[in-house]
Design a protein around this motif. Structure first.
Motif, PDB file in Angstrom:
ATOM      1  N   MET A 113       2.648   0.799 -11.442  1.00  0.00           N
ATOM      2  CA  MET A 113       2.674   2.081 -10.745  1.00  0.00           C
ATOM      3  C   MET A 113       1.445   2.250  -9.858  1.00  0.00           C
ATOM      4  SD  MET A 113       4.066   4.536 -13.823  1.00  0.00           S
ATOM      5  CE  MET A 113       3.760   6.011 -12.883  1.00  0.00           C
ATOM      6  N   ALA A 114       0.301   1.767 -10.328  1.00  0.00           N
ATOM      7  CA  ALA A 114      -0.910   1.832  -9.509  1.00  0.00           C
ATOM      8  C   ALA A 114      -0.761   0.991  -8.242  1.00  0.00           C
ATOM      9  CB  ALA A 114      -2.116   1.374 -10.321  1.00  0.00           C
ATOM     10  N   ARG A 115      -0.174  -0.212  -8.396  1.00  0.00           N
ATOM     11  CA  ARG A 115       0.044  -1.047  -7.196  1.00  0.00           C
ATOM     12  C   ARG A 115       1.021  -0.380  -6.239  1.00  0.00           C
ATOM     13  NH1 ARG A 115       0.398  -5.278 -11.103  1.00  0.00           N
ATOM     14  NH2 ARG A 115       2.662  -5.307 -10.808  1.00  0.00           N
ATOM     15  N   GLN A 116       2.063   0.219  -6.794  1.00  0.00           N
ATOM     16  CA  GLN A 116       3.034   0.908  -5.951  1.00  0.00           C
ATOM     17  C   GLN A 116       2.382   2.071  -5.209  1.00  0.00           C
ATOM     18  OE1 GLN A 116       6.307   2.522  -8.148  1.00  0.00           O
ATOM     19  NE2 GLN A 116       7.343   3.352  -6.344  1.00  0.00           N
ATOM     20  N   MET A 117       1.559   2.828  -5.912  1.00  0.00           N
ATOM     21  CA  MET A 117       0.878   3.946  -5.275  1.00  0.00           C
ATOM     22  C   MET A 117      -0.058   3.455  -4.173  1.00  0.00           C
ATOM     23  SD  MET A 117      -1.580   6.812  -7.049  1.00  0.00           S
ATOM     24  CE  MET A 117      -2.726   5.526  -7.554  1.00  0.00           C
ATOM     25  N   LYS A 118      -0.763   2.330  -4.432  1.00  0.00           N
ATOM     26  CA  LYS A 118      -1.659   1.788  -3.421  1.00  0.00           C
ATOM     27  C   LYS A 118      -0.880   1.336  -2.190  1.00  0.00           C
ATOM     28  CE  LYS A 118      -5.207  -1.767  -2.747  1.00  0.00           C
ATOM     29  NZ  LYS A 118      -5.938  -2.888  -3.384  1.00  0.00           N
ATOM     30  N   ALA A 119       0.246   0.654  -2.422  1.00  0.00           N
ATOM     31  CA  ALA A 119       1.065   0.213  -1.293  1.00  0.00           C
ATOM     32  C   ALA A 119       1.603   1.401  -0.508  1.00  0.00           C
ATOM     33  CB  ALA A 119       2.216  -0.655  -1.798  1.00  0.00           C
ATOM     34  N   GLU A 120       1.991   2.441  -1.220  1.00  0.00           N
ATOM     35  CA  GLU A 120       2.507   3.624  -0.539  1.00  0.00           C
ATOM     36  C   GLU A 120       1.428   4.286   0.311  1.00  0.00           C
ATOM     37  OE1 GLU A 120       5.452   6.312   0.536  1.00  0.00           O
ATOM     38  OE2 GLU A 120       5.615   4.467  -0.644  1.00  0.00           O
ATOM     39  N   ARG A 121       0.213   4.349  -0.213  1.00  0.00           N
ATOM     40  CA  ARG A 121      -0.871   4.958   0.568  1.00  0.00           C
ATOM     41  C   ARG A 121      -1.253   4.100   1.762  1.00  0.00           C
ATOM     42  NH1 ARG A 121      -5.006   7.588  -3.944  1.00  0.00           N
ATOM     43  NH2 ARG A 121      -3.521   9.141  -4.754  1.00  0.00           N
ATOM     44  N   GLU A 122      -1.236   2.779   1.599  1.00  0.00           N
ATOM     45  CA  GLU A 122      -1.502   1.907   2.746  1.00  0.00           C
ATOM     46  C   GLU A 122      -0.418   2.077   3.814  1.00  0.00           C
ATOM     47  OE1 GLU A 122      -1.796  -1.999   1.207  1.00  0.00           O
ATOM     48  OE2 GLU A 122      -3.826  -1.745   0.388  1.00  0.00           O
ATOM     49  N   LYS A 123       0.816   2.226   3.354  1.00  0.00           N
ATOM     50  CA  LYS A 123       1.905   2.454   4.305  1.00  0.00           C
ATOM     51  C   LYS A 123       1.688   3.752   5.077  1.00  0.00           C
ATOM     52  CE  LYS A 123       6.864   3.500   4.345  1.00  0.00           C
ATOM     53  NZ  LYS A 123       8.070   3.674   3.504  1.00  0.00           N
ATOM     54  N   ARG A 124       1.317   4.808   4.362  1.00  0.00           N
ATOM     55  CA  ARG A 124       1.062   6.081   5.037  1.00  0.00           C
ATOM     56  C   ARG A 124      -0.108   5.963   6.010  1.00  0.00           C
ATOM     57  NH1 ARG A 124       1.473  10.371  -0.041  1.00  0.00           N
ATOM     58  NH2 ARG A 124       3.693  10.024  -0.529  1.00  0.00           N
ATOM     59  N   ALA A 125      -1.146   5.216   5.602  1.00  0.00           N
ATOM     60  CA  ALA A 125      -2.286   5.035   6.492  1.00  0.00           C
ATOM     61  C   ALA A 125      -1.879   4.298   7.770  1.00  0.00           C
ATOM     62  CB  ALA A 125      -3.402   4.271   5.767  1.00  0.00           C
ATOM     63  N   GLN A 126      -1.059   3.254   7.629  1.00  0.00           N
ATOM     64  CA  GLN A 126      -0.600   2.524   8.807  1.00  0.00           C
ATOM     65  C   GLN A 126       0.263   3.408   9.701  1.00  0.00           C
ATOM     66  OE1 GLN A 126       1.361  -0.964   7.336  1.00  0.00           O
ATOM     67  NE2 GLN A 126      -0.528  -1.926   6.591  1.00  0.00           N
ATOM     68  N   ILE A 127       1.107   4.221   9.066  1.00  0.00           N
ATOM     69  CA  ILE A 127       1.952   5.121   9.855  1.00  0.00           C
ATOM     70  C   ILE A 127       1.098   6.115  10.627  1.00  0.00           C
ATOM     71  CG2 ILE A 127       3.662   6.974   9.683  1.00  0.00           C
ATOM     72  CD1 ILE A 127       4.929   5.446   7.370  1.00  0.00           C
ATOM     73  N   LEU A 128       0.091   6.682   9.944  1.00  0.00           N
ATOM     74  CA  LEU A 128      -0.789   7.628  10.614  1.00  0.00           C
ATOM     75  C   LEU A 128      -1.573   6.958  11.741  1.00  0.00           C
ATOM     76  CD1 LEU A 128      -2.156   9.657   7.567  1.00  0.00           C
ATOM     77  CD2 LEU A 128      -0.447  10.386   9.234  1.00  0.00           C
ATOM     78  N   GLU A 129      -2.026   5.728  11.500  1.00  0.00           N
ATOM     79  CA  GLU A 129      -2.758   5.005  12.544  1.00  0.00           C
ATOM     80  C   GLU A 129      -1.862   4.722  13.744  1.00  0.00           C
ATOM     81  OE1 GLU A 129      -5.427   0.919  13.025  1.00  0.00           O
ATOM     82  OE2 GLU A 129      -4.470   1.413  11.113  1.00  0.00           O
ATOM     83  N   ALA A 130      -0.611   4.305  13.469  1.00  0.00           N
ATOM     84  CA  ALA A 130       0.327   4.047  14.571  1.00  0.00           C
ATOM     85  C   ALA A 130       0.622   5.322  15.351  1.00  0.00           C
ATOM     86  CB  ALA A 130       1.622   3.444  14.020  1.00  0.00           C
ATOM     87  N   GLU A 131       0.800   6.429  14.638  1.00  0.00           N
ATOM     88  CA  GLU A 131       1.052   7.689  15.327  1.00  0.00           C
ATOM     89  C   GLU A 131      -0.155   8.103  16.168  1.00  0.00           C
ATOM     90  OE1 GLU A 131       2.118  10.522  12.384  1.00  0.00           O
ATOM     91  OE2 GLU A 131       4.162   9.741  12.127  1.00  0.00           O
ATOM     92  N   GLY A 132      -1.370   7.884  15.619  1.00  0.00           N
ATOM     93  CA  GLY A 132      -2.561   8.200  16.400  1.00  0.00           C
ATOM     94  C   GLY A 132      -2.677   7.351  17.659  1.00  0.00           C
ATOM     95  N   SER A 133      -2.375   6.042  17.524  1.00  0.00           N
ATOM     96  CA  SER A 133      -2.419   5.162  18.696  1.00  0.00           C
ATOM     97  C   SER A 133      -1.374   5.570  19.727  1.00  0.00           C
ATOM     98  CB  SER A 133      -2.191   3.715  18.249  1.00  0.00           C
ATOM     99  OG  SER A 133      -2.170   2.838  19.351  1.00  0.00           O
ATOM    100  N   ARG A 134      -0.182   5.912  19.242  1.00  0.00           N
ATOM    101  CA  ARG A 134       0.867   6.342  20.167  1.00  0.00           C
ATOM    102  C   ARG A 134       0.463   7.617  20.905  1.00  0.00           C
ATOM    103  NH1 ARG A 134       6.353   8.625  17.775  1.00  0.00           N
ATOM    104  NH2 ARG A 134       4.848  10.279  17.315  1.00  0.00           N
ATOM    105  N   ASN A 135      -0.082   8.574  20.166  1.00  0.00           N
ATOM    106  CA  ASN A 135      -0.503   9.820  20.800  1.00  0.00           C
ATOM    107  C   ASN A 135      -1.619   9.566  21.810  1.00  0.00           C
ATOM    108  OD1 ASN A 135       1.328  11.259  19.255  1.00  0.00           O
ATOM    109  ND2 ASN A 135      -0.155  11.702  17.636  1.00  0.00           N
ATOM    110  N   ALA A 136      -2.543   8.633  21.461  1.00  0.00           N
ATOM    111  CA  ALA A 136      -3.617   8.318  22.403  1.00  0.00           C
ATOM    112  C   ALA A 136      -3.060   7.694  23.682  1.00  0.00           C
ATOM    113  CB  ALA A 136      -4.628   7.379  21.737  1.00  0.00           C
ATOM    114  N   GLN A 137      -2.103   6.751  23.534  1.00  0.00           N
ATOM    115  CA  GLN A 137      -1.505   6.146  24.719  1.00  0.00           C
ATOM    116  C   GLN A 137      -0.763   7.177  25.558  1.00  0.00           C
ATOM    117  OE1 GLN A 137       0.915   2.922  23.344  1.00  0.00           O
ATOM    118  NE2 GLN A 137      -0.810   1.689  22.639  1.00  0.00           N
TER     119      GLN A 137
END
Length: 341
Positions: A177-201
């Motif tokens: 469950m800890a690994r799953q939670m970590k993967a989920e948070r990394e996924k959210r971080a990547q999504i947020l980073e992609a959205e930030g890059s898209r908004n910047a572009q």
């Protein structure tokens, strides 16, 4: 003093009456209720305070605590709907509302409530997935309270709360469950980073678009102003030409000379600005040059005026003799042979 038989009997009767009175007086403390049995049968319930019963005929049956009480539910293993084994314990709060029912409808009240609660914990938690089990404790508590309270109603008991204290999954399950939670948070971080890059572009593109629009508007305004300036210059040239034409039509020779001299000077200036090698053939007669300059000066005096008296007419230029030509060489290039005209 010698007591007779009658005196002894009276004293014995008095002592017996006192003992009977003490046997019939019952004091019930606050928070408790006592049941009264007559020849083993329940008759009534004694409230807190001083109460009287019939000695040797009635007796106190059960002493029931009517205050809210806490009952610990021991830890037990529960299998969830998705076959995950977890350990859970709880705590239950209950209160006796009807002492007679609690005393005569169920034997070993606390043990009955404890086992009933444990059974319903297995039933309720076994019908849920592990993720739902860990995130919905309020739902579990509410369902347990409803089921257990309904079951103990005939016993004169009111269950006020049932709370799950702890849910412990196995160690390997906690790690996954800890690994799953970590993967989920990394996924959210990547999504947020992609959205930030898209908004910047998008913002950069919008900025470039606005800059291009402003630049185009500036160029359009500059072209409009330049065209307006050329138009006004052309109007001025046309008006000057019109004035010269009118002067020529009126027979004013000075206007012709002024116009020719101006064009001649402008042509010499343009020739002097050229950067390439060039040869210019010009007349060298001093009298002709002086005459031309004199004519230009006279024209300027006539046009602008000097405020000193009448205008002096210029002397016409001396007719040229056989012209001689000599080359004027630009020092930026090697000299070339001249040709006579």
């Amino acid at each position: 003093m010698v007591l007779g038989g009658f005196d002894i009997v009276v004293i014995a009767l008095v002592i017996l009456v006192i003992l009977i009175l003490f046997a019939g007086i019952k004091t019930v403390p606050q928070g408790y209720r006592y049941t009264v049995e007559r020849f083993g049968r329940y008759t009534r319930t004694l409230d807190p305070g001083l109460n009287l019963i019939t000695p040797f005929i009635e007796r106190v049956g059960a002493r029931m605590n009517v205050m809210e009480q806490v009952l610990d539910i021991p830890t037990q293993e529960v299998i969830t709907k998705d076959n995950a084994s977890v350990s859970a314990d709880a705590v239950a709060f209950y209160q006796v509302l009807n002492p007679a029912q609690a005393a005569y409808q169920i034997s070993n009240l606390e043990n009955a409530i404890q086992n009933l609660t444990m059974t319903n914990i297995r039933s309720v938690m076994g019908s849920m997935d592990l993720d739902e089990l860990l995130s919905n404790r309020e739902v579990i508590n509410e369902r347990l309270l409803r089921v257990v309270d309904e079951a103990v109603g005939p016993w004169g008991i009111k269950v006020t709360r049932v709370e799950i204290k702890d849910i412990q999954p196995p160690a390997d399950l906690v790690e996954s469950m800890a690994r799953q939670m970590k993967a989920e948070r990394e996924k959210r971080a990547q999504i947020l980073e992609a959205e930030g890059s898209r908004n910047a572009q998008i913002l950069r593109a919008e900025g470039a678009k606005q800059a291009a629009v402003l630049q185009a508007e500036g160029e359009r305004e500059a072209a409009f102003r330049e065209a307006e300036a050329r138009e006004r210059l052309a109007e001025a040239e046309a008006r000057a030409t019109q004035f010269v034409s009118q002067a020529i039509a009126a027979g004013d020779v000075q206007a012709i000379n002024y116009f020719v001299a101006q064009k001649y000077t402008e042509a010499l200036v343009e020739i002097g600005k050229a950067t390439n090698a060039k040869i210019v053939l010009m007349p060298l007669e001093a009298s002709s040059i002086i005459g031309s300059l004199g004519g230009i000066g006279a024209i300027a005096k006539e046009v602008f005026g000097d405020g000193s008296g009448p205008v002096v007419q210029p002397r016409p230029p001396t007719p040229p003799r056989a012209p001689r030509t000599t080359p004027t060489v630009n020092r930026a290039a090697p000299p070339l042979p001249s040709s006579e005209t």
